[in-house]
Motif scaffolding. Structure first.
Motif, PDB file in Angstrom:
ATOM      1  N   TYR A 137       0.833  -1.214   0.000  1.00 23.70           N
ATOM      2  CA  TYR A 137       0.000   0.000   0.000  1.00 23.70           C
ATOM      3  C   TYR A 137       0.865   1.261   0.000  1.00 23.70           C
ATOM      4  N   LEU A 138       1.853   1.320   0.877  1.00 22.77           N
ATOM      5  CA  LEU A 138       2.690   2.516   0.990  1.00 22.77           C
ATOM      6  C   LEU A 138       3.461   2.783  -0.298  1.00 22.77           C
ATOM      7  N   ASN A 139       3.945   1.743  -0.941  1.00 19.13           N
ATOM      8  CA  ASN A 139       4.693   1.944  -2.175  1.00 19.13           C
ATOM      9  C   ASN A 139       3.783   2.317  -3.339  1.00 19.13           C
ATOM     10  N   ASP A 140       2.559   1.808  -3.350  1.00 20.23           N
ATOM     11  CA  ASP A 140       1.573   2.278  -4.336  1.00 20.23           C
ATOM     12  C   ASP A 140       1.253   3.749  -4.102  1.00 20.23           C
ATOM     13  N   TYR A 141       1.131   4.126  -2.841  1.00 17.63           N
ATOM     14  CA  TYR A 141       0.854   5.525  -2.482  1.00 17.63           C
ATOM     15  C   TYR A 141       1.954   6.430  -3.038  1.00 17.63           C
ATOM     16  N   ALA A 142       3.208   6.040  -2.819  1.00 22.31           N
ATOM     17  CA  ALA A 142       4.338   6.848  -3.289  1.00 22.31           C
ATOM     18  C   ALA A 142       4.374   6.927  -4.807  1.00 22.31           C
ATOM     19  N   THR A 143       4.071   5.813  -5.463  1.00 22.46           N
ATOM     20  CA  THR A 143       4.154   5.760  -6.928  1.00 22.46           C
ATOM     21  C   THR A 143       3.005   6.503  -7.594  1.00 22.46           C
ATOM     22  N   LYS A 144       1.785   6.214  -7.166  1.00 23.88           N
ATOM     23  CA  LYS A 144       0.615   6.820  -7.804  1.00 23.88           C
ATOM     24  C   LYS A 144       0.573   8.334  -7.628  1.00 23.88           C
ATOM     25  N   LEU A 145       1.046   8.821  -6.492  1.00 24.27           N
ATOM     26  CA  LEU A 145       1.001  10.258  -6.220  1.00 24.27           C
ATOM     27  C   LEU A 145       2.263  10.975  -6.681  1.00 24.27           C
ATOM     28  N   ARG A 146       3.188  10.209  -7.291  1.00 21.53           N
ATOM     29  CA  ARG A 146       4.421  10.761  -7.880  1.00 21.53           C
ATOM     30  C   ARG A 146       5.242  11.559  -6.866  1.00 21.53           C
ATOM     31  N   LEU A 147       5.393  10.979  -5.697  1.00 24.57           N
ATOM     32  CA  LEU A 147       6.173  11.653  -4.668  1.00 24.57           C
ATOM     33  C   LEU A 147       7.664  11.573  -5.003  1.00 24.57           C
ATOM     34  N   LYS A 148       8.388  12.622  -4.669  1.00 26.59           N
ATOM     35  CA  LYS A 148       9.825  12.694  -4.978  1.00 26.59           C
ATOM     36  C   LYS A 148      10.599  12.015  -3.844  1.00 26.59           C
ATOM     37  N   ILE A 149      11.117  10.833  -4.135  1.00 29.88           N
ATOM     38  CA  ILE A 149      11.817  10.045  -3.127  1.00 29.88           C
ATOM     39  C   ILE A 149      13.170   9.608  -3.669  1.00 29.88           C
ATOM     40  N   LYS A 150      14.199   9.774  -2.890  1.00 30.71           N
ATOM     41  CA  LYS A 150      15.537   9.299  -3.237  1.00 30.71           C
ATOM     42  C   LYS A 150      15.833   8.083  -2.366  1.00 30.71           C
ATOM     43  N   TYR A 151      15.725   6.887  -2.970  1.00 32.68           N
ATOM     44  CA  TYR A 151      15.912   5.643  -2.236  1.00 32.68           C
ATOM     45  C   TYR A 151      17.404   5.316  -2.091  1.00 32.68           C
ATOM     46  N   ASN A 152      17.668   4.307  -1.257  1.00 33.00           N
ATOM     47  CA  ASN A 152      19.042   3.827  -1.031  1.00 33.00           C
ATOM     48  C   ASN A 152      19.983   4.962  -0.640  1.00 33.00           C
ATOM     49  N   THR A 153      19.486   5.859   0.181  1.00 36.00           N
ATOM     50  CA  THR A 153      20.264   7.023   0.613  1.00 36.00           C
ATOM     51  C   THR A 153      20.250   7.086   2.133  1.00 36.00           C
ATOM     52  N   THR A 154      21.360   6.715   2.723  1.00 35.43           N
ATOM     53  CA  THR A 154      21.483   6.720   4.181  1.00 35.43           C
ATOM     54  C   THR A 154      22.029   8.062   4.636  1.00 35.43           C
ATOM     55  N   ILE A 155      21.199   8.830   5.288  1.00 33.67           N
ATOM     56  CA  ILE A 155      21.571  10.183   5.713  1.00 33.67           C
ATOM     57  C   ILE A 155      22.301  10.140   7.048  1.00 33.67           C
ATOM     58  N   SER A 156      23.319  10.976   7.169  1.00 33.48           N
ATOM     59  CA  SER A 156      24.061  11.089   8.431  1.00 33.48           C
ATOM     60  C   SER A 156      24.655  12.489   8.531  1.00 33.48           C
ATOM     61  N   ASN A 157      25.233  12.756   9.696  1.00 40.67           N
ATOM     62  CA  ASN A 157      25.968  14.013   9.912  1.00 40.67           C
ATOM     63  C   ASN A 157      25.106  15.245   9.618  1.00 40.67           C
ATOM     64  N   ILE A 158      23.858  15.227  10.047  1.00 43.53           N
ATOM     65  CA  ILE A 158      22.989  16.389   9.862  1.00 43.53           C
ATOM     66  C   ILE A 158      23.516  17.536  10.731  1.00 43.53           C
ATOM     67  N   ARG A 159      23.653  18.689  10.130  1.00 47.71           N
ATOM     68  CA  ARG A 159      24.225  19.835  10.828  1.00 47.71           C
ATOM     69  C   ARG A 159      23.663  21.105  10.236  1.00 47.71           C
ATOM     70  N   LYS A 160      24.029  22.227  10.803  1.00 47.16           N
ATOM     71  CA  LYS A 160      23.532  23.507  10.328  1.00 47.16           C
ATOM     72  C   LYS A 160      24.720  24.435  10.091  1.00 47.16           C
ATOM     73  N   LYS A 161      24.633  25.232   9.031  1.00 44.74           N
ATOM     74  CA  LYS A 161      25.725  26.145   8.692  1.00 44.74           C
ATOM     75  C   LYS A 161      25.157  27.536   8.440  1.00 44.74           C
ATOM     76  N   THR A 162      25.803  28.518   9.028  1.00 44.53           N
ATOM     77  CA  THR A 162      25.451  29.910   8.763  1.00 44.53           C
ATOM     78  C   THR A 162      26.193  30.355   7.515  1.00 44.53           C
ATOM     79  N   ILE A 163      25.432  30.759   6.503  1.00 50.85           N
ATOM     80  CA  ILE A 163      26.077  31.145   5.238  1.00 50.85           C
ATOM     81  C   ILE A 163      26.071  32.654   5.027  1.00 50.85           C
ATOM     82  N   SER A 164      25.270  33.349   5.799  1.00 55.96           N
ATOM     83  CA  SER A 164      25.325  34.809   5.818  1.00 55.96           C
ATOM     84  C   SER A 164      24.580  35.261   7.061  1.00 55.96           C
ATOM     85  N   GLU A 165      24.662  36.510   7.382  1.00 56.51           N
ATOM     86  CA  GLU A 165      24.031  37.004   8.598  1.00 56.51           C
ATOM     87  C   GLU A 165      22.527  36.753   8.569  1.00 56.51           C
TER      88      GLU A 165
END
Length: 655
Positions: A137-165
């Motif tokens: 069901y969940l994969n049909d939901y993602a496919t039929k509604l054309r959701l933008k998903i990047k699979y096989n992507t293990t996220i790590s090292n989430i951080r924040k950077k100040t790029i201007s004031e």
């Protein structure tokens, strides 16, 4: 007013465009020149149900977003869990009603969408569906509604950077060294890390996530299960037909969902072990803390035992809990002769729940955990307390309503995701919270309709509520499913201004729910409108405020475990066995009188002849007469009325 709104909207869009251009310019020159760098306005981490739900709302509002999923399918948690494959979320396919919103109250699995085919009832006839079906069901939901998903992507090292004031962005890496950037971070990773509290001898136990699900492996075995939640009882139910005995141990008593009205407590579908315990069929349940016992293993035959830690800690090196057979039997003889756990076990299985993965963040940049360490700490707007522009959705946002409502479960967080989307729409795109505007005379009908049909306030009781903004011009604005803990900040977070408000919340009786409470007592319900405030089952409660509550008032109410601060007026609509709040005398009449007392005017409907006589005899006419008759208007024209008039009066409609 419209000109001002349009000007503000254009200004907001210009600022967003300018911010995006600034980020692109600075990042390209300052952060990296690598081709493996990606930029989005919104990043959603996790393609489980909450990530897909938020992706749907962002997709339909044409936002720049990407969902990042570490596995090759959406809903990968359900590929493995629950281990014994039966969900405990209700799939009620028939209600006897055709109203879609009402039916969604009783569909605990489907996500919100505009595709009618994406309802769980079309995928399974089981009242408790199989987990594999839900993955489809969940994969049909993602496919039929054309959701933008990047699979096989293990996220790590989430951080924040100040790029201007005054301008920060989030950065995160994947397993291939690619870096991603976004302005708004939405965490939908759920609670997927098995909880592993240390205790002496833990190495001899098996975990829920790794245990065998082949019942033949437990044939004629004695089993101890550590834990008291649904996973523990689910495991017991699965193997009970094969075992000699099952004992279950946890630090607190069993909490039954039908007692507490909290769906995360033990569900009836899993509580077979309660029968075999209370009807004395060898199985048993007891309360003890793991700190009070230790696990030892007989190195000859592999048998396991739990022994009192205080008595044995001085006789054994806790780092070496595997002992020879002579020592094993000697220690067993030395414990008290009626110690409940004096029998040996073949398996000890840990079913101790799950916790949040804080390891996904940079070591110097992480959300603060809640007091129990299970969730990230967030505020009522679903934003991480110590990290601006980072939001939490789904199960991991359950800290806001833990043990209070359904925000940790699909049938609850699909609505909190929608609420967050509305908050994001105003905060980042200057689009106010959706509302409808109608004459005050329509308010009773509107409230009754929502009380009888609305799914969001029904499932997220006491947490999401409808907010009615009363205006001096005889009209009201109706905001659906607003986070009640943000009521004092309503203009700031929604873009809607008001002083006088009415709040519609769905609530259980204050002292009805709780472990050990007798929820089947003879006087458990009332049908008398005069005793509506003693209603125990889920029923509508209305709060009237002449001005919005203050922050101090909200904090005080929270300390007192009140849903909202004490209002100027409050009204309970009496509970109903059928959950149908449309009885003319018991429900509608008391509601109308409550609203009339709040507004100080008559909001009944009147025929034209009464309005005509009133205009001749009195200086003031009822509100309905002002809004319709005095403006030369009767009932608002509808297609069905026009068809009816044509039948009566002919094609030229002269009658």
């Amino acid at each position: 007013m419209n000109k001002i709104f349009k000007m503000n909207l254009y200004q907001g869009l210009f600022l967003i465009l300018l911010t995006t251009l600034t980020i692109q310019t600075v990042l390209s020159s300052d952060v990296t020149s690598d081709r493996n760098f990606y930029q989005r306005q919104y990043c959603i981490v996790g393609a489980g149900p909450s990530g897909l739900q938020m992706g749907y709302f962002l997709e339909r509002s044409n936002r720049d977003y990407m969902i990042f999923e570490q596995n090759n399918v959406s809903g990968s948690f359900y590929v493995k869990y629950p281990r014994h494959r039966k969900l405990i979320s209700i799939n009620k396919r028939h209600t006897g009603q055709t109203n879609k919103e009402f039916n969604f109250r009783h569909d605990w699995n489907s996500l919100i969408s505009d595709d009618e085919s994406l309802q769980m009832r079309y995928y399974s006839k089981d009242f408790f569906p199989q987990a594999d079906t839900y993955v489809k069901y969940l994969n049909d939901y993602a496919t039929k509604l054309r959701l933008k998903i990047k699979y096989n992507t293990t996220i790590s090292n989430i951080r924040k950077k100040t790029i201007s004031e005054g301008l920060d962005v989030f950065l995160m890496d994947d397993q291939n060294g690619k870096t991603y950037s976004c302005q708004v971070m939405i965490m939908g990773t759920g609670i997927g890390i098995p909880n592993k509290p240390y205790f002496a001898g833990m190495e001899h136990t098996e975990s829920y996530e790794d245990m065998s699900i082949d019942t033949d492996d437990f044939e004629g075995k004695s089993v101890m299960i550590l834990g008291r939640g649904n996973s523990a009882f689910e495991t017991a139910d699965h193997i009970v037909g094969s075992t000699n005995v099952i004992h279950m141990m946890a630090r607190s008593r069993v909490k039954l969902a039908w007692e507490t009205h909290y769906v995360g407590d033990l569900r009836a579908v899993n509580n077979g072990l309660l029968d075999t315990y209370q009807l004395k069929s060898l199985d048993g349940i007891l309360e003890a803390r793991m700190a009070e016992v230790l696990v030892i293993k007989n190195e000859k035959n592999g048998k396991l035992a739990l022994i009192p830690r205080d008595e044995m800690a001085v006789k054994i090196d806790l780092n070496y809990t595997t002992v020879n057979q002579t020592v094993f039997h000697k220690m067993m003889r030395e414990i008290h002769d009626n110690f409940p756990l004096r029998e040996e076990y073949d398996y000890i299985i840990r079913c101790l729940g799950f916790t949040y993965d804080f390891g996904i963040f940079n070591s110097t940049f992480s959300p603060e955990p809640t007091a129990n360490g299970k969730y990230p700490t967030i505020n009522a707007a679903y934003e991480v307390e110590n990290i601006t522009d980072m939001f939490v959705i789904g199960t991991s946002s359950h800290s806001l309503d833990f043990k209070k409502s359904a925000g940790g479960f699909i049938h609850g967080f699909r609505y909190t995701a929608r609420a967050l989307h509305h908050l994001l729409q105003y905060r980042y795109h200057n689009i106010p919270w959706p509302s409808t505007s109608q004459p005050i005379s329509e308010l009773v009908n509107n409230i009754i309709k929502r009380a009888n049909e609305a799914s969001g306030i029904y499932q997220m009781f006491t947490q999401l509520g409808d907010v009615i903004l009363l205006h001096e011009n005889g009209f009201y604005d109706y905001l659906e499913e607003f986070p009640l803990q943000l009521l004092h900040r309503l203009p700031e977070v929604s873009g809607r201004n008001a002083s006088k408000v009415v709040v519609l919340s769905m609530e259980y009786g204050k002292d009805y729910s709780g472990p050990g409470n007798d929820v089947f007592r003879p006087e458990r319900a009332t049908g008398d409108p005069q005793n509506a405030h003693h209603s125990n089952f889920l029923h509508p409660v209305l709060y009237y405020y002449r001005s919005l509550p203050t922050e101090f008032g909200m904090k005080t109410a929270k300390k007192k475990e009140q849903v909202l601060p004490t209002p100027q007026r409050i009204h309970h609509i009496v509970e109903d066995f059928l959950t149908d709040f449309s009885a003319p005398q018991s429900h509608i009449l008391p509601l109308r009188r409550f609203l009339e007392n709040c507004m100080g005017q008559d909001i009944r409907y009147f025929f034209d002849d009464f309005c005509f006589k009133s205009a001749l005899m009195y200086t003031e006419v009822p509100l309905m007469c002002k809004q319709y008759y005095m403006k030369g208007q009767g009932l608002p024209g509808t297609k069905s009325l026009m068809v009816h008039k044509k039948l009566l009066c002919g094609d030229e409609m002269r009658c």
